[in-house]
Design a protein around this motif. Structure first.
Motif, PDB file in Angstrom:
ATOM      1  N   ARG A  95       0.817  -1.209   0.000  1.00 15.12           N
ATOM      2  CA  ARG A  95       0.000   0.000   0.000  1.00 15.12           C
ATOM      3  C   ARG A  95       0.853   1.261   0.000  1.00 15.12           C
ATOM      4  O   ARG A  95       0.517   2.256  -0.674  1.00 15.12           O
ATOM      5  CB  ARG A  95      -0.899  -0.006   1.232  1.00 15.12           C
ATOM      6  CG  ARG A  95      -1.800   1.215   1.363  1.00 15.12           C
ATOM      7  CD  ARG A  95      -2.467   1.256   2.708  1.00 15.12           C
ATOM      8  NE  ARG A  95      -1.471   1.368   3.783  1.00 15.12           N
ATOM      9  CZ  ARG A  95      -1.779   1.435   5.067  1.00 15.12           C
ATOM     10  NH1 ARG A  95      -3.031   1.358   5.462  1.00 15.12           N
ATOM     11  NH2 ARG A  95      -0.818   1.551   5.978  1.00 15.12           N
ATOM     12  N   GLU A  96       1.953   1.259   0.735  1.00 19.00           N
ATOM     13  CA  GLU A  96       2.759   2.467   0.881  1.00 19.00           C
ATOM     14  C   GLU A  96       3.296   2.964  -0.460  1.00 19.00           C
ATOM     15  O   GLU A  96       3.416   4.175  -0.684  1.00 19.00           O
ATOM     16  CB  GLU A  96       3.913   2.214   1.853  1.00 19.00           C
ATOM     17  CG  GLU A  96       3.467   1.818   3.253  1.00 19.00           C
ATOM     18  CD  GLU A  96       2.493   2.828   3.846  1.00 19.00           C
ATOM     19  OE1 GLU A  96       2.822   4.026   3.844  1.00 19.00           O
ATOM     20  OE2 GLU A  96       1.410   2.411   4.296  1.00 19.00           O
ATOM     21  N   TYR A  98       1.811   2.825  -3.267  1.00 21.51           N
ATOM     22  CA  TYR A  98       0.718   3.524  -3.948  1.00 21.51           C
ATOM     23  C   TYR A  98       0.456   4.889  -3.324  1.00 21.51           C
ATOM     24  O   TYR A  98       0.233   5.880  -4.037  1.00 21.51           O
ATOM     25  CB  TYR A  98      -0.547   2.656  -3.905  1.00 21.51           C
ATOM     26  CG  TYR A  98      -0.489   1.505  -4.874  1.00 21.51           C
ATOM     27  CD1 TYR A  98      -1.195   1.547  -6.070  1.00 21.51           C
ATOM     28  CD2 TYR A  98       0.294   0.391  -4.608  1.00 21.51           C
ATOM     29  CE1 TYR A  98      -1.134   0.505  -6.968  1.00 21.51           C
ATOM     30  CE2 TYR A  98       0.372  -0.660  -5.498  1.00 21.51           C
ATOM     31  CZ  TYR A  98      -0.341  -0.598  -6.681  1.00 21.51           C
ATOM     32  OH  TYR A  98      -0.256  -1.625  -7.582  1.00 21.51           O
ATOM     33  N   LEU A  99       0.452   4.939  -1.996  1.00 24.87           N
ATOM     34  CA  LEU A  99       0.227   6.232  -1.343  1.00 24.87           C
ATOM     35  C   LEU A  99       1.352   7.209  -1.676  1.00 24.87           C
ATOM     36  O   LEU A  99       1.110   8.406  -1.893  1.00 24.87           O
ATOM     37  CB  LEU A  99       0.116   6.035   0.171  1.00 24.87           C
ATOM     38  CG  LEU A  99      -1.031   5.144   0.649  1.00 24.87           C
ATOM     39  CD1 LEU A  99      -1.066   5.108   2.174  1.00 24.87           C
ATOM     40  CD2 LEU A  99      -2.369   5.604   0.089  1.00 24.87           C
ATOM     41  N   ARG A 112      -1.549  11.756   1.288  1.00 24.12           N
ATOM     42  CA  ARG A 112      -1.442  10.301   1.326  1.00 24.12           C
ATOM     43  C   ARG A 112      -2.637   9.668   2.035  1.00 24.12           C
ATOM     44  O   ARG A 112      -2.507   8.613   2.673  1.00 24.12           O
ATOM     45  CB  ARG A 112      -0.141   9.850   2.007  1.00 24.12           C
ATOM     46  CG  ARG A 112       1.131  10.330   1.327  1.00 24.12           C
ATOM     47  CD  ARG A 112       2.386   9.862   2.057  1.00 24.12           C
ATOM     48  NE  ARG A 112       2.683   8.464   1.791  1.00 24.12           N
ATOM     49  CZ  ARG A 112       2.462   7.468   2.640  1.00 24.12           C
ATOM     50  NH1 ARG A 112       1.906   7.705   3.832  1.00 24.12           N
ATOM     51  NH2 ARG A 112       2.775   6.221   2.335  1.00 24.12           N
ATOM     52  N   ASP A 113      -3.803  10.241   1.920  1.00 24.03           N
ATOM     53  CA  ASP A 113      -4.978   9.750   2.628  1.00 24.03           C
ATOM     54  C   ASP A 113      -5.536   8.518   1.923  1.00 24.03           C
ATOM     55  O   ASP A 113      -5.968   8.585   0.766  1.00 24.03           O
ATOM     56  CB  ASP A 113      -6.031  10.857   2.689  1.00 24.03           C
ATOM     57  CG  ASP A 113      -7.236  10.463   3.520  1.00 24.03           C
ATOM     58  OD1 ASP A 113      -7.263   9.330   4.038  1.00 24.03           O
ATOM     59  OD2 ASP A 113      -8.156  11.291   3.653  1.00 24.03           O
ATOM     60  N   GLU A 114      -5.551   7.396   2.623  1.00 27.50           N
ATOM     61  CA  GLU A 114      -6.054   6.154   2.030  1.00 27.50           C
ATOM     62  C   GLU A 114      -7.535   6.257   1.682  1.00 27.50           C
ATOM     63  O   GLU A 114      -8.031   5.532   0.806  1.00 27.50           O
ATOM     64  CB  GLU A 114      -5.819   4.991   3.000  1.00 27.50           C
ATOM     65  CG  GLU A 114      -6.174   3.631   2.419  1.00 27.50           C
ATOM     66  CD  GLU A 114      -5.891   2.493   3.376  1.00 27.50           C
ATOM     67  OE1 GLU A 114      -6.435   1.395   3.154  1.00 27.50           O
ATOM     68  OE2 GLU A 114      -5.123   2.700   4.336  1.00 27.50           O
ATOM     69  N   TRP A 117      -8.958   6.423  -1.924  1.00 21.57           N
ATOM     70  CA  TRP A 117      -9.022   5.243  -2.785  1.00 21.57           C
ATOM     71  C   TRP A 117     -10.371   4.549  -2.601  1.00 21.57           C
ATOM     72  O   TRP A 117     -10.694   4.097  -1.511  1.00 21.57           O
ATOM     73  CB  TRP A 117      -7.883   4.281  -2.444  1.00 21.57           C
ATOM     74  CG  TRP A 117      -6.533   4.842  -2.759  1.00 21.57           C
ATOM     75  CD1 TRP A 117      -5.793   5.685  -1.985  1.00 21.57           C
ATOM     76  CD2 TRP A 117      -5.776   4.609  -3.932  1.00 21.57           C
ATOM     77  NE1 TRP A 117      -4.610   5.989  -2.601  1.00 21.57           N
ATOM     78  CE2 TRP A 117      -4.572   5.337  -3.807  1.00 21.57           C
ATOM     79  CE3 TRP A 117      -5.975   3.844  -5.079  1.00 21.57           C
ATOM     80  CZ2 TRP A 117      -3.589   5.331  -4.782  1.00 21.57           C
ATOM     81  CZ3 TRP A 117      -5.003   3.825  -6.052  1.00 21.57           C
ATOM     82  CH2 TRP A 117      -3.829   4.565  -5.908  1.00 21.57           C
ATOM     83  N   PRO A 120      -8.969  -0.870  -2.587  1.00 23.67           N
ATOM     84  CA  PRO A 120      -7.514  -1.002  -2.425  1.00 23.67           C
ATOM     85  C   PRO A 120      -6.841  -1.536  -3.688  1.00 23.67           C
ATOM     86  O   PRO A 120      -6.677  -2.745  -3.861  1.00 23.67           O
ATOM     87  CB  PRO A 120      -7.380  -1.982  -1.253  1.00 23.67           C
ATOM     88  CG  PRO A 120      -8.622  -2.804  -1.306  1.00 23.67           C
ATOM     89  CD  PRO A 120      -9.705  -1.885  -1.809  1.00 23.67           C
ATOM     90  N   TRP A 122      -3.890  -1.639  -4.538  1.00 21.51           N
ATOM     91  CA  TRP A 122      -2.648  -2.389  -4.336  1.00 21.51           C
ATOM     92  C   TRP A 122      -2.936  -3.889  -4.312  1.00 21.51           C
ATOM     93  O   TRP A 122      -2.164  -4.668  -4.855  1.00 21.51           O
ATOM     94  CB  TRP A 122      -1.956  -1.931  -3.062  1.00 21.51           C
ATOM     95  CG  TRP A 122      -2.858  -1.563  -1.937  1.00 21.51           C
ATOM     96  CD1 TRP A 122      -3.272  -2.368  -0.907  1.00 21.51           C
ATOM     97  CD2 TRP A 122      -3.476  -0.288  -1.721  1.00 21.51           C
ATOM     98  NE1 TRP A 122      -4.095  -1.684  -0.059  1.00 21.51           N
ATOM     99  CE2 TRP A 122      -4.249  -0.392  -0.525  1.00 21.51           C
ATOM    100  CE3 TRP A 122      -3.457   0.940  -2.403  1.00 21.51           C
ATOM    101  CZ2 TRP A 122      -4.994   0.671  -0.009  1.00 21.51           C
ATOM    102  CZ3 TRP A 122      -4.192   1.997  -1.889  1.00 21.51           C
ATOM    103  CH2 TRP A 122      -4.951   1.859  -0.715  1.00 21.51           C
TER     104      TRP A 122
END
Length: 206
Positions: A95-96, A98-99, A112-114, A117, A120, A122
């Motif tokens: 995940r990191e 992608y962020l 970088r707020d998940e 999305w 997910p 990733w």
């Protein structure tokens, strides 16, 4: 093999010939296919743990097989067949990556707020890479099976293979030459047809 035949022949195989290893060049080809998968922002946030040696494969099964509910319970046929596979590939997502990618200047999500999305990606992208390996195995005359790692064994798996905390295994893939295998009882449900799942113009339309 023609692409149409590859798609139609692909199925999850759960029993392998333990005396026929996967040629090294085929393993390399499957991994080359995997990295050709699409990824959001071309993030390519995947990692693949490749287990070819017998000791490494045994360590995988020891780490990921839950303890039997009843002590001394015999190994089930599914596990017996899967353990014969000469190759295991464990695809991971990160995940990191992608962020970080979407916080780059050309994307501009600097926080970088998940929550930005909707799903997910990733995990999705690692799944696409996995499917390319499954199709590549069929094209090479091999068999393969994608399956999940039980959540209660995840910590043991990570520790056994020194998996970095930022990487998440999305499942595992066994690969090998097929041995006689019973058809999964799930197949008795039949394959849903195109008209059952396709909705044109609006949901419910076909």
């Amino acid at each position: 093999m023609e692409f149409d035949a590859v798609v139609r022949r692909r199925r999850m195989v759960r029993n392998y010939d333990p005396d026929r290893p996967v040629p090294a060049e085929v393993t390399d080809r499957l991994l080359e296919y995997a990295i050709r998968a699409p990824s959001a922002g071309f993030s390519q946030g995947w990692g693949f743990l490749v287990l070819e040696d017998a000791a490494d494969r045994e360590r995988f099964w020891a780490a990921t097989t839950p303890a039997p509910a009843t002590p001394g319970e015999p190994e089930n046929s599914w596990l017996s067949g899967m353990r014969r596979a000469p190759l295991i590939v464990v695809p991971h997502s990160n995940r990191e990556i992608y962020l970080d990618r979407y916080a780059a200047p050309d994307k501009g999500w600097t926080d970088r707020d998940e929550a930005r999305w909707p799903v997910p990606y990733w995990h999705i992208d690692a799944g696409m890479a996995s499917l390319l390996m499954l199709l590549g195995a069929v094209d090479a005359g091999l068999a393969a099976c994608f399956f999940g790692i039980p959540p209660e064994t995840m910590a043991t798996f990570r520790e056994s293979f020194d998996v970095p905390p930022e990487y998440t295994p999305i499942g595992a893939i066994t690969v090998g030459y097929p041995a006689p295998d019973r058809r999964s009882p799930s197949l008795r449900r039949g394959r849903r047809g195109v008209t059952d799942v396709v909705h044109r113009g609006r949901w419910g339309a076909s």
